[in-house]
Design a protein around this motif. Structure first.
Motif, short mmCIF file in Angstrom:
data_model
loop_
_atom_site.label_atom_id
_atom_site.label_comp_id
_atom_site.label_asym_id
_atom_site.label_seq_id
_atom_site.Cartn_x
_atom_site.Cartn_y
_atom_site.Cartn_z
N VAL A 46 0.83 -1.21 0.00
CA VAL A 46 0.00 0.00 0.00
C VAL A 46 0.86 1.26 0.00
O VAL A 46 2.00 1.25 0.45
N ALA A 47 0.27 2.31 -0.53
CA ALA A 47 0.92 3.62 -0.57
C ALA A 47 -0.05 4.66 -0.05
O ALA A 47 -1.27 4.55 -0.26
N ILE A 48 0.48 5.65 0.64
CA ILE A 48 -0.35 6.71 1.22
C ILE A 48 0.26 8.05 0.83
O ILE A 48 1.47 8.26 1.01
N LEU A 59 -2.66 7.89 10.53
CA LEU A 59 -2.74 6.55 9.94
C LEU A 59 -3.33 5.52 10.91
O LEU A 59 -3.04 4.34 10.80
N SER A 60 -4.16 5.94 11.84
CA SER A 60 -4.70 5.04 12.85
C SER A 60 -5.48 3.87 12.26
O SER A 60 -5.57 2.81 12.88
N ILE A 81 2.37 9.71 11.48
CA ILE A 81 2.65 8.33 11.07
C ILE A 81 2.90 7.38 12.25
O ILE A 81 3.32 6.24 12.05
N SER A 82 2.62 7.79 13.47
CA SER A 82 2.93 6.97 14.64
C SER A 82 2.25 5.60 14.61
O SER A 82 2.77 4.65 15.20
N ALA A 83 1.14 5.45 13.93
CA ALA A 83 0.43 4.16 13.86
C ALA A 83 1.19 3.10 13.08
O ALA A 83 0.86 1.92 13.16
N VAL A 84 2.21 3.48 12.37
CA VAL A 84 3.00 2.52 11.60
C VAL A 84 3.59 1.46 12.54
O VAL A 84 3.75 0.30 12.16
N LYS A 98 9.74 14.84 5.72
CA LYS A 98 10.03 14.81 7.15
C LYS A 98 8.84 14.27 7.91
O LYS A 98 7.71 14.45 7.52
N THR A 99 9.12 13.61 9.03
CA THR A 99 8.04 13.09 9.86
C THR A 99 7.81 14.00 11.04
O THR A 99 8.69 14.74 11.45
N ARG A 100 6.59 13.94 11.57
CA ARG A 100 6.26 14.76 12.75
C ARG A 100 6.75 14.08 14.00
O ARG A 100 6.81 12.93 14.14
#
Length: 100
Positions: A46-48, A59-60, A81-84, A98-100
């Motif tokens: 999958v791609a987001i 991404l929960s 993106i923490s749900a990864v 960049k990620t949060r």
């Protein structure tokens, strides 16, 4: 310029060239349909991307799909993106931005 391919009657957006394994772009308004298509036709790839139909701030939803093995996140600075970390079977992760 990037232009996604489409597939199926529902015209799912795909990332990648057709001779190679492709990922399906997840669209916020039809997450379940996209994920079902990904499981049946793209082996959990999958791609987001907020620029390709994903409008949620996080991404929960991924917690409901532990079978995801390959995940691409484009423009990740626009999404939490923490749900990864909930993806126990994740083997490949590609982040753009960049990620949060």
């Amino acid at each position: 310029m990037f232009s996604p391919n489409t597939e199926g009657d529902a015209r799912f957006l795909l990332m990648g060239a057709s001779p190679f394994p492709q990922s399906i772009f997840i669209e916020s308004h039809r997450i379940d349909a996209c994920m079902d298509w990904a499981l049946r036709n793209h082996s959990g790839r999958v791609a987001i991307s907020p620029l390709e139909g994903f409008r949620s701030p996080d991404l929960s939803f991924l917690a409901r799909f532990p079978w995801v093995e390959h995940l691409t996140i484009m423009n990740s600075e626009m999404i939490d993106i923490s749900a990864v970390s909930s993806l126990a079977q994740l083997r490949f992760l590609i982040l753009s931005g960049k990620t949060r």
